[in-house]
Each structure stands twice: as C-alpha cells, then as structure tokens.
Design a protein around this motif. Sequence first.
Motif, short mmCIF file in Angstrom:
data_model
loop_
_atom_site.label_atom_id
_atom_site.label_comp_id
_atom_site.label_asym_id
_atom_site.label_seq_id
_atom_site.Cartn_x
_atom_site.Cartn_y
_atom_site.Cartn_z
N ARG A 138 -7.22 8.66 6.20
CA ARG A 138 -6.60 7.91 5.11
C ARG A 138 -6.82 8.57 3.75
NH1 ARG A 138 -8.24 1.69 6.76
NH2 ARG A 138 -6.73 1.45 8.45
N ALA A 172 -1.81 1.82 5.69
CA ALA A 172 -0.82 0.81 5.28
C ALA A 172 -1.22 -0.57 5.80
CB ALA A 172 0.57 1.17 5.79
N ASN A 220 0.78 -1.25 0.00
CA ASN A 220 0.00 0.00 0.00
C ASN A 220 0.80 1.29 0.00
OD1 ASN A 220 -2.73 -0.84 -0.14
ND2 ASN A 220 -2.53 -1.63 1.93
N ASP A 275 -0.65 -8.35 -3.82
CA ASP A 275 0.13 -7.88 -2.68
C ASP A 275 0.87 -9.00 -1.97
OD1 ASP A 275 0.21 -5.24 -2.39
OD2 ASP A 275 -1.67 -5.05 -1.29
N ARG A 327 -4.54 -2.45 6.66
CA ARG A 327 -5.99 -2.29 6.57
C ARG A 327 -6.72 -3.36 7.36
NH1 ARG A 327 -8.30 1.39 3.35
NH2 ARG A 327 -6.85 2.60 2.11
#
Length: 294
Positions: free
Chosen positions: A269, A194, A130, A150, A196
């Motif tokens: 955010r 960063a 992220n 990811d 979540r």
Amino acid sequence: MVIQWFPGHMAKAKRQVEEKMKMVDVVLELLDARLPMSSRNPLIDRLVGKKPRLVLLTKTDLADPAATEAWVSQFNRLGLNVLPVDATTGKGVAQIPKRCETLLEEKFAALARKGIRTRRIRAMILGIPNVGKSTLINRLAKRNAAQTGDRPGVTKGQQWIRIGNALELLDTPGILWPKFEDQQVGLRLAASGAIREEILPLEEVAAFALQYMANRYPDLLKERYGIASGEVQEGARMLEEVGRRRGCMRKGGEVDLEKAAELVVHEIRSGRIGRISLELPDDWQKEGESSAHE
Ligand code: GDP
C-alpha cells in the motif's frame, strides 16, 4: 473509519451524486492507476450519461509506469479522455483545467453564438473512497479546501473553488462505492488500500498479492523478500516464507502469519515494495472471456 456499503447507503450516495451531477458541466472520474477497472463503480456510465468526462488515473507514483501506459491506451481505445496524475507531487494536475476547456469547447462556443456570456466551467470530482479525491481537490485549490468525510451521509454546504481563470470545482466530491462483490476485484482493492476495513482476511490479501507479484514482478519479490522465482509457488507458502525471513515469529517458533500479512500489505500500500500495478487491461479481457464461457 468503517465504510459499510449497505443498500441504503448506496442509494443515498447515488442520489447525492445525481444531485451534484446536475450542477456541473464536466465530471472528473478518479480511478486508481494501479487498478483502474477494479476501482471503477459499476454505475458510473449510467450516472455520467452524456456529460463530458475526464478520467484521471491517480497515484501514478505508486503504479507500474508500463501498466499505466497500457491503461491510457486502453481507455483511449474505449473513447474516453484520460490523464494520469500524481496528486502528492502535483504531476499532471496542471493539465486538468486545459483538458476540461477542450472538452467543453464546443458547448461553450455554441452558448457564445447564442449570445450567452461564457462562464467558468463547472466540474466535480467523483470516485470511490481513498482514490485520492480530497488530496486532488486540495492540490488543485492550492490550499486545504476539500471537505473531509468519507461517508455518503456527511452533508455540508457546497462551495465552488476557483481553479485558474476558466474552471470552478465543487469542494465536496461525489463518493461512490467499489464493486467488491467479485473476489478478484475485492482482493485487488484491499491490496491497494481502497478497502481498509476487514472485509477480507488480511492473510488472504497478502497471499494473493505475493502470488501476483511472483507472476508479474518476480524481481521486486526477490529484492524485497529474497524469494526467487520458482522457489515457492503458492501465495500462502510465500507468506510463511516472508514471515520467517522477516522475523515475524511466535514464541513457539511458529510463523506469525497475521504479522507477516500486515507487513506485506503495508509495504504494498505504501509503495515500499516498489512501483506495481495490480491489474492490466489483458487481465480483464481474460476474465471477461472466461466468464463468457461459464
Ligand atoms: P479520498 O477518500 O478519495 O478523498 O482520498 P484521499 O485524498 O483522502 O487519499 C487517500 C489516501 O491516499 C491518503 O493517505 C492520501 O495521502 C493518499 N494519496 C492521495 N493521492 C495520492 C497520490 O497521488 N499518491 C500517493 N502515493 N498517495 C496518494
């Protein structure tokens, strides 16, 4: 997507980064401009070794400009090359190839003296999930080139993306885990988005962020939530107050803290709250000092 950094995953991610590292001349280390130290992987120096590195402070559009300036000075003091970028608008991105060329100038000149034909500089992007790796790759490539995924377990064939005349970039970034074992660091990472997944309770993250804002950005706190400095002191109480003022209520007239926390964290955010940074170089000096005394 849930990312669980179990020791097995960390070992695999580290191996994959080491493999990529062998293929490149320069490493582009991405750190979130709002929390550069907290978004740094603890192994980074060992992994990069003596390889030239350009630190890119990402998401500068969300960060407090004064804090970003302070971080640039701090990284320069530490002898690191650093460039603030904003991959959503492209600000700073055009300077990346030139900065890489400067970093590799001597190496390539030495090769040329030996009669070795100059080739493109090979670069890889490295950072925690992220931090903006795919967005930056796509921005550099001027197309949708970054492979998504990811998890360190996602392996696909790697390709080089040509950037201008002098640079080529691995299309798959190196992914490293954040060091969220430290409470403060974890809270900052969660507030920035960063992390979540629910490693930390959102109410705790929101309370931390409000408390932090009361100390460092009281004007934004007042503007957004109508809480004047000194009015409410404690993060958890501020969260309750935000819930009340923004209509996050349960049936019985009680504040819905979960809803209030979601609202606060979302506004932080997304940057709706204003441009804020979640740490300054001074915080680390203080934290370093206090832990040294323990
Ligand atoms: P990765 O996991 O490191 O590849 O991160 P991504 O490139 O997928 O970005 C994560 C999130 O941050 C996405 O929602 C992006 O749109 C957002 N993002 C990436 N770069 C920037 C930036 O410079 N500014 C802002 N505001 N958001 C960004």
